[in-house]
Design a protein around this motif. Structure first.
Motif, PDB file in Angstrom:
ATOM      1  N   ALA A  34      55.947  -4.095  30.606  1.00  0.00           N
ATOM      2  CA  ALA A  34      55.518  -5.397  30.102  1.00  0.00           C
ATOM      3  C   ALA A  34      56.287  -5.863  28.906  1.00  0.00           C
ATOM      4  CB  ALA A  34      54.045  -5.334  29.799  1.00  0.00           C
ATOM      5  N   THR A  56      52.769  -3.585  27.724  1.00  0.00           N
ATOM      6  CA  THR A  56      51.503  -4.301  27.842  1.00  0.00           C
ATOM      7  C   THR A  56      50.726  -3.825  29.047  1.00  0.00           C
ATOM      8  OG1 THR A  56      52.586  -6.248  26.919  1.00  0.00           O
ATOM      9  CG2 THR A  56      50.492  -6.618  28.003  1.00  0.00           C
ATOM     10  N   SER A  75      48.693  -4.760  23.789  1.00  0.00           N
ATOM     11  CA  SER A  75      50.056  -4.280  23.660  1.00  0.00           C
ATOM     12  C   SER A  75      50.289  -3.747  22.263  1.00  0.00           C
ATOM     13  CB  SER A  75      51.048  -5.419  23.943  1.00  0.00           C
ATOM     14  OG  SER A  75      52.390  -4.978  23.794  1.00  0.00           O
ATOM     15  N   VAL A  83      51.466 -13.199  26.548  1.00  0.00           N
ATOM     16  CA  VAL A  83      51.054 -12.711  27.870  1.00  0.00           C
ATOM     17  C   VAL A  83      50.124 -13.648  28.629  1.00  0.00           C
ATOM     18  CG1 VAL A  83      49.955 -10.822  29.122  1.00  0.00           C
ATOM     19  CG2 VAL A  83      51.422 -10.330  27.166  1.00  0.00           C
ATOM     20  N   GLN A  95      54.333 -10.726  31.772  1.00  0.00           N
ATOM     21  CA  GLN A  95      54.704  -9.451  31.157  1.00  0.00           C
ATOM     22  C   GLN A  95      56.134  -9.062  31.494  1.00  0.00           C
ATOM     23  OE1 GLN A  95      50.140  -7.689  31.407  1.00  0.00           O
ATOM     24  NE2 GLN A  95      51.813  -6.465  32.188  1.00  0.00           N
TER      25      GLN A  95
END
Length: 360
Positions: A34, A56, A75, A83, A95
């Motif tokens: 991510a 993430t 995250s 995001v 992501q």
């Protein structure tokens, strides 16, 4: 070739997907991570400062009964501005190497009537780096058996990802301490009772402290959109919570969501939990300190205790909550209100019976 995987039912931890375009390990597909830090190179193109700079995990879902869609993400880096991308009836997780135009295109296409898989494929066809992206989308769709359409894409250039697509949700993660993270979030989401926001929160914060981003997690966001909730004419956002750079993000996100739901939204019967003697006694003690209650602090819920709870609500929240006596002759109370009272009291944020803030 762009690889898109759309699964229309939940797959268990140890099941391999015949529809998957890449291999699975221990029931989890490893493909793309991510959120990462991006920097503009001298040539003007996007380049990574670190191949594994930020990571993430997200869970996004829709609830057709609630007419709502939402997402919860966490995250190491700042999450809220990167995001989540959501609107009434659809939500996107942006992501990997995030690219806002790609995510926005998915949302716009779905809102215009395109199926989620088609919207995802179309948006990715113009993405500058699809192999470095992880994207997921869920949307309300009355044409689906569950009322929810789901799709996800994971690029091939970034390692250690997982993805689970369930009946009404998608769980995606990358660079985690366990390849089972997506399954953990999925299981928590499915097993939790309550409104959509409550289930998203449980799925995000319910994993053990040892699980998550390999460098730790410090920033999180949760948002739910609905076109039919009580104040939809004012805002489509029916639930929201954000945390940035906190080592206790779970506690902070929980409080932020509880404060939002308790003060600004009506109670949801799905959030009701048993008012045990211990819970009742703790609430009585706080209400007594706030001068709403003058009875015995013994866990026995009386007419006086109920009246003090109502008066507390009048002074502190927009919608009055009351206990409910069910057919099993047990008394239940909104878990959001319980948390707001017990978590808000030590924070000094609760208004007492005189109209002043406790402890001020």
């Amino acid at each position: 070739m762009l690889r898109i995987k759309t699964i229309w039912r939940f797959r268990g931890r140890d099941e391999a997907s015949e529809a998957s375009t890449t291999s699975w390990r221990s029931g989890v597909r490893w493909v793309a991570p991510a959120l990462v830090i991006l920097a503009l190179s001298p040539s003007g193109s996007w380049a990574s400062q670190s191949e594994e700079a930020g990571h993430t995990r997200s869970i996004l879902a829709c609830d057709s009964d609630e007419d709502a869609c939402g997402i919860a993400s966490v995250s190491y880096l700042t999450v809220p501005g990167f995001v989540p991308l959501a609107d009434s009836g659809v939500v996107v997780a942006n992501q990997g190497f995030p690219h806002h135009a790609t995510a926005r295109s998915i949302l716009t296409l779905v809102k215009s009537g395109e199926p989620v898989g088609t919207a995802l494929a179309t948006a990715l066809s113009t993405s500058p780096y699809p192999n470095r992206q992880q994207l997921a989308v869920v949307a309300l769709d009355p044409g689906q058996p569950t009322g929810v359409a789901r799709a996800a894409h994971t690029g091939s250039r970034l390692p250690r990802d997982c993805e689970v697509i369930g009946d009404t949700f998608v769980a995606v993660a990358n660079t985690q301490t366990t390849p089972k993270m997506c399954n953990l979030m999925a299981e928590l989401f499915v097993s939790t009772q309550g409104r959509l926001a409550t289930r998203l929160l449980a799925a995000l914060v319910g994993t053990s402290p040892e699980d998550g981003d390999v460098r730790g997690e410090t920033s999180a966001a949760l948002v739910v959109y609905s076109e039919s909730w009580r104040f939809a004419a004012l805002t489509p956002v029916s639930a929201i919570a954000n945390v940035n750079r906190s080592r206790s993000w779970e506690t902070d996100l929980h409080w932020d969501l509880v404060a939002n739901l308790a003060t600004d939204t009506p109670a949801d019967p799905r959030d009701e939990i048993l008012l045990t003697r211990t819970r009742a006694q703790r609430i009585q003690r706080i209400l007594k300190d706030l001068r709403f209650y003058d009875g015995a602090v013994n866990g026995e819920w009386s007419i006086e205790a109920e009246s003090s709870l109502v008066h507390f609500c009048i002074n502190n929240v927009f919608f009055v909550r009351r206990t409910a006596l069910r057919e099993d002759e047990e008394r239940y109370l909104d878990s959001v209100l319980i948390d707001y009272i017990t978590l808000g009291y030590p924070r000094g944020i609760l208004v007492d019976a005189t109209g002043g803030r406790f402890g001020s």
